[in-house]
Motif scaffolding. Structure first.
Motif, short mmCIF file in Angstrom:
data_model
loop_
_atom_site.label_atom_id
_atom_site.label_comp_id
_atom_site.label_asym_id
_atom_site.label_seq_id
_atom_site.Cartn_x
_atom_site.Cartn_y
_atom_site.Cartn_z
N LEU A 63 94.91 59.21 -11.40
CA LEU A 63 95.69 60.34 -11.93
C LEU A 63 96.35 59.97 -13.26
O LEU A 63 96.42 60.79 -14.18
CB LEU A 63 96.80 60.72 -10.93
N VAL A 67 96.20 62.00 -16.68
CA VAL A 67 97.40 62.47 -17.38
C VAL A 67 97.43 61.95 -18.82
O VAL A 67 97.73 62.69 -19.76
CB VAL A 67 98.67 62.06 -16.61
N ILE A 92 95.07 66.40 -4.21
CA ILE A 92 95.98 65.54 -4.96
C ILE A 92 96.39 66.22 -6.27
O ILE A 92 97.51 66.08 -6.74
CB ILE A 92 95.38 64.11 -5.17
N SER A 94 96.78 69.35 -6.60
CA SER A 94 97.74 70.40 -6.26
C SER A 94 99.11 69.79 -5.92
O SER A 94 100.15 70.29 -6.36
CB SER A 94 97.15 71.24 -5.13
N ILE A 95 99.12 68.68 -5.20
CA ILE A 95 100.41 68.03 -4.86
C ILE A 95 101.15 67.59 -6.11
O ILE A 95 102.36 67.71 -6.21
CB ILE A 95 100.17 66.82 -3.92
N THR A 96 100.41 67.08 -7.08
CA THR A 96 101.04 66.56 -8.29
C THR A 96 101.33 67.66 -9.31
O THR A 96 101.93 67.40 -10.34
CB THR A 96 100.14 65.51 -8.96
N GLY A 97 100.88 68.89 -9.02
CA GLY A 97 101.13 70.00 -9.94
C GLY A 97 100.16 70.03 -11.11
O GLY A 97 100.24 70.91 -11.97
N LEU A 98 99.24 69.05 -11.15
CA LEU A 98 98.35 68.96 -12.31
C LEU A 98 97.38 70.14 -12.38
O LEU A 98 96.90 70.50 -13.46
CB LEU A 98 97.57 67.65 -12.29
N ARG A 100 98.05 73.04 -12.29
CA ARG A 100 98.63 74.15 -13.05
C ARG A 100 98.51 73.97 -14.55
O ARG A 100 98.67 74.92 -15.30
CB ARG A 100 100.11 74.31 -12.70
N VAL A 101 98.32 72.74 -15.01
CA VAL A 101 98.21 72.54 -16.46
C VAL A 101 96.82 72.13 -16.91
O VAL A 101 96.48 72.27 -18.08
CB VAL A 101 99.24 71.51 -17.00
N GLY B 297 105.63 66.20 -8.35
CA GLY B 297 104.35 65.62 -7.92
C GLY B 297 104.43 64.75 -6.69
O GLY B 297 103.50 64.00 -6.41
N THR B 317 105.59 72.71 -4.70
CA THR B 317 105.34 71.52 -5.51
C THR B 317 105.77 71.76 -6.95
O THR B 317 105.88 72.90 -7.39
CB THR B 317 103.84 71.14 -5.52
N GLY B 318 106.06 70.69 -7.64
CA GLY B 318 106.42 70.76 -9.06
C GLY B 318 105.68 69.67 -9.80
O GLY B 318 105.19 68.71 -9.20
N MET B 319 105.63 69.81 -11.12
CA MET B 319 104.83 68.91 -11.96
C MET B 319 105.30 67.46 -11.90
O MET B 319 106.50 67.18 -11.96
CB MET B 319 104.92 69.43 -13.39
#
Lengths: 122, 410
Positions: A63, A67, A92, A94-98, A100-101, B297, B317-319
């Motif tokens: 990850l 990033v 993973i 989705s859990i880390t929010g990645l 979305r970006v 995360g 969840t958040g970034m």
């Protein structure tokens, strides 16, 4: 200086740099992947694809490489695009929010279709 | 006039090689070995000076670390940027360089030409495929160094590189352990109505960047932070320490957990632009009946409530920390029933190679019941870790909000 064969070649498909990620990404190969991703980020428009359709496992080191590549792409005005098919990878991201970006596509064709594919300048 | 020294007889040459590869050297500790090796290298090559400069990876500079006949270089803390000057060129090009002419045009460090060194020869020190420094020797009389000389110097450099690598690895390991130990809370705060227990286990790859923290605010709120910095060893532990204290500072400044993580993220992206970390930050009301929680995360906590199945808390969840284009993280309010046990952890507890994360999470839920935190910690570690070596760090923190505390109306 001899550049070791890291096993993550950067291919250019329809003008877009594409890096194929391995089945498992962990501490043992994440540095090699990062090197390939940063090289891909420096090519063409700064937008590039990481094809993770084979990838079944990606740990924190993996990850971290994604990033770093995303940040580099954004700094250059480009974008990192992902192709994922494995449930574990999607989870993973989705859990880390990645998720979305970092835009995520189910196939390489769809990722390439989302981007301008004129030949890279220079 | 540049002269080559008299050809060295083969016996003497072998003796020189032996003095450098001497097994007895390895009985010295690494610091002494470097000094002794420099003396022997200087003698074996009939040179006047010998010095080791080590690469500082963060600054990209070579730093004079050990010297024979050139002690001032070390005492004055000489620094040479990679790519510049004599030593900088050796490190950048990763190959031996010979100088038959030493002055300000060829050598960056004025100590060398001020001392009257006429000829120099240097080689890269390589360990695990990376240049870690430069070893050079100098002659106060003009001299032409030969291929044999380079070979001997490279032999000494290989020996020195191995010593330095072992010295650095050992020092880093000890420093990381000391740092980790100093940062994990030794005593958990005493909070009326709350019982706490925690575990921290370094992974088999050495200490990493996992941490947990628990503290109270002047408002009486109880705060919990758990985080995992990507990477391992001393660099990860150092970043972990910075994040931990920055988070504490922001927690005092603002009551909003999302704002705390937002400030932490901005601070990290500015001062540690290559760092990435997952963080959970939760603020529990003084009445212990409600928790406001924000994730960067990180995995949500597991909640064991008497009379109900143990489950993952439903937290948005958040970034993750360290990603460009920060997005505001949501805060979730979780009600806490009396007697509830909250479990906060890092991924080392639940991740197993070749297994889905959800399987690990399910095992954690199965292993946890609403009981004393100390007993629950032991049960969870037994069920999820057992006696096998954990590859990754594990941080685990349990908080029980007691049923019989008056604040909970029990």
């Amino acid at each position: 200086m001899q550049v070791p064969d890291l096993g993550f070649p950067v291919e250019v498909v329809e003008g877009m740099p594409v890096v194929a990620a391995p089945d498992d990404i962990d501490i043992t190969n994440a540095d090699g992947l990062r090197t390939a991703l940063l090289e891909a980020a420096s090519l063409g428009h700064g937008t590039f694809v990481v094809d993770m359709s084979r990838t079944q496992f990606c740990d924190t080191a993996g990850l971290h490489a994604l990033v770093a590549a995303h940040n580099r792409a954004r700094a250059g005005g480009g974008q990192l695009l992902l192709v994922t098919r494995g449930a574990a990878v999607d989870r993973i991201l989705s859990i880390t929010g990645l998720d979305r970006v970092i835009p995520n596509f189910p196939s390489l064709e769809e990722a390439l279709a989302q981007t301008p594919n004129d030949p890279a300048p220079g | 006039v540049t002269a080559q020294l008299e050809p060295v007889p083969i016996e003497e040459r072998l003796r020189a090689i032996q003095s450098i590869t001497d097994a007895a050297l390895s009985r010295l500790d690494d610091g002494e070995l470097l000094a002794e090796l420099l003396e022997r290298t200087r003698d074996a090559l009939q040179a006047d000076t010998a010095a080791v400069l080590l690469l500082d990876f963060s600054s990209g500079q070579l730093i004079a670390t050990a010297a024979a006949g050139l002690e001032e270089e070390v005492k004055q803390g000489v620094r040479i940027p990679v790519g510049r000057g004599f030593a900088g060129r050796i490190a950048a090009e990763r190959r031996p360089v010979i100088l038959d002419h030493v002055d300000h045009t060829t050598v960056l460090n004025p100590i060398l030409w001020a001392k009257g060194i006429q000829s120099m020869m240097g080689v890269p020190m390589v360990a695990s495929g990376r240049v870690i420094g430069v070893l050079h020797v100098g002659s106060l009389t003009p001299r032409r160094f030969t291929g044999d000389d380079i070979e001997l110097l490279q032999m000494a450099a290989d020996r020195a590189a191995a010593a330095v690598q072992s010295m650095t690895a050992q020092a880093d390991r000890l420093a990381a352990i000391a740092l980790q130990r100093s940062l994990v809370p030794t005593a958990l705060p005493a909070v009326p109505g709350a019982e706490l227990a925690a575990r921290y286990v370094p992974g088999s790859g050495g200490v990493g960047g996992d941490w947990y923290d628990v503290f109270t605010l002047p408002t009486g709120e109880l705060c919990v932070a758990v985080g995992d910095v990507a990477g391992s060893g001393l660099p990860a532990a150092v970043i972990m320490g910075r994040m931990r204290s920055a988070l504490r500072a922001y927690a005092l400044e603002t009551p909003d957990p999302a704002e705390v993580l937002d400030r932490l993220d901005r601070k990290m992206q500015h001062f540690e632009p290559d760092a990435m970390a997952t963080v959970l930050y939760a603020v529990i009301d003084p009445g212990l009946d409600r928790m406001r929680i924000c994730l960067a995360g990180h995995f949500p906590p597991v909640i064991a409530c008497p009379g109900r199945p143990t489950a993952l808390a439903k937290v948005e969840t958040g970034m993750i920390i360290g990603v460009a284009d920060p997005v505001r993280r949501p805060v979730t309010t979780v009600p806490i029933q009396p007697g509830t046990l909250l479990c906060f952890y890092t991924d080392g507890l639940i991740e197993r190679p070749g297994e889905l994360i959800d399987d690990g999470l399910a095992r954690l839920c199965d292993a946890m019941t609403a009981q004393s935190p100390e007993v629950a910690c032991a049960a969870v570690m037994q069920a999820l870790v057992g006696s096998g070596p954990a590859r990754d760090d594990i941080a685990l923190l349990m908080v029980r909000c007691q049923a019989d505390h008056p604040a909970n109306g029990g």
